[in-house]
Write a protein that holds these residues in place. Sequence first.
Motif, PDB file in Angstrom:
ATOM      1  N   THR A 184     -46.518  -2.448 -57.006  1.00 45.95           N
ATOM      2  CA  THR A 184     -47.863  -1.963 -56.464  1.00 45.95           C
ATOM      3  C   THR A 184     -47.891  -0.326 -56.254  1.00 45.95           C
ATOM      4  N   GLY A 185     -48.941  -0.009 -56.256  1.00 41.54           N
ATOM      5  CA  GLY A 185     -49.147   1.736 -56.101  1.00 41.54           C
ATOM      6  C   GLY A 185     -50.442   1.846 -55.112  1.00 41.54           C
ATOM      7  N   LYS A 187     -43.848 -10.184 -66.242  1.00 36.50           N
ATOM      8  CA  LYS A 187     -42.364 -10.707 -66.362  1.00 36.50           C
ATOM      9  C   LYS A 187     -41.114  -9.757 -66.461  1.00 36.50           C
ATOM     10  N   SER A 188     -41.631  -8.588 -66.494  1.00 39.86           N
ATOM     11  CA  SER A 188     -40.479  -7.784 -66.651  1.00 39.86           C
ATOM     12  C   SER A 188     -40.933  -6.573 -65.570  1.00 39.86           C
ATOM     13  N   PRO A 189     -39.822  -6.318 -64.769  1.00 39.32           N
ATOM     14  CA  PRO A 189     -39.976  -5.417 -63.470  1.00 39.32           C
ATOM     15  C   PRO A 189     -40.248  -4.127 -63.887  1.00 39.32           C
ATOM     16  N   GLU A 190     -39.566  -3.597 -65.097  1.00 39.92           N
ATOM     17  CA  GLU A 190     -39.749  -2.261 -65.734  1.00 39.92           C
ATOM     18  C   GLU A 190     -41.100  -2.282 -66.366  1.00 39.92           C
ATOM     19  N   LEU A 191     -41.723  -3.090 -66.630  1.00 41.48           N
ATOM     20  CA  LEU A 191     -42.911  -3.151 -67.482  1.00 41.48           C
ATOM     21  C   LEU A 191     -43.931  -2.891 -66.253  1.00 41.48           C
ATOM     22  N   ALA A 192     -43.809  -3.644 -65.323  1.00 37.67           N
ATOM     23  CA  ALA A 192     -44.763  -3.502 -64.041  1.00 37.67           C
ATOM     24  C   ALA A 192     -44.731  -2.183 -63.281  1.00 37.67           C
ATOM     25  N   ARG A 193     -43.477  -1.771 -63.240  1.00 39.52           N
ATOM     26  CA  ARG A 193     -43.490  -0.289 -62.780  1.00 39.52           C
ATOM     27  C   ARG A 193     -44.227   0.574 -63.598  1.00 39.52           C
ATOM     28  N   ASN A 194     -43.806   0.601 -64.801  1.00 39.28           N
ATOM     29  CA  ASN A 194     -44.120   1.508 -65.967  1.00 39.28           C
ATOM     30  C   ASN A 194     -45.690   1.550 -66.079  1.00 39.28           C
ATOM     31  N   ILE A 195     -46.342   0.348 -65.998  1.00 40.35           N
ATOM     32  CA  ILE A 195     -47.710   0.455 -65.932  1.00 40.35           C
ATOM     33  C   ILE A 195     -48.425   0.800 -64.770  1.00 40.35           C
TER      34      ILE A 195
END
Length: 173
Positions: A38-39, A128-136
């Motif tokens: 989230t942001g 599905k990936s926490p890194e992908l969610a964070r990066n997006i």
Amino acid sequence: QLIKTLFKNRFKILITAFLFSAVAFGVTLFIPKKYTSTGLVYPTNSNSMKDVANNSYFGFDFQADRLIQLFESQKMKETIVKRFDLINYYEIDTTSKNWRYFLNKYYSEDISFTRTKFISVALKVNMKSPELARNIANTMMSYIDTIRKDILYENVYARQNDLSKKVDNHQMI
């Protein structure tokens, strides 16, 4: 009467509760894990850095709505899809005639924006990936200023061209 009936059927009730619990546990094992990032973005009341620095308060409702529109813009979507290769992530066959429909559907299910009661915009990314969610999420929050600046420059150049044409027409007369 009720207590007697419940006591009399206690084994049936326990077996039924156990079976439903086992089925619920089994179903949850097959649900794919998704991670949420989230942001929170506060809209500014001006595009000028000087104005933003001098006035420490943030924007109003309509600025938050504009910020959501920028997040939902086609330019933002195209940038995120291209940068993070979401077509392959969603396993979309681009030879299919309705591949854009599925891309938009999955994108809007995984990425959402809401206005908070404090007139900020909450960004929520499920992947599905926490890194992908964070990066997006981080990319979207940092790229929003670029989109705002590009729109501002497009408007300034369009206004400049319009004024130049009016000046040229006026000088010819």
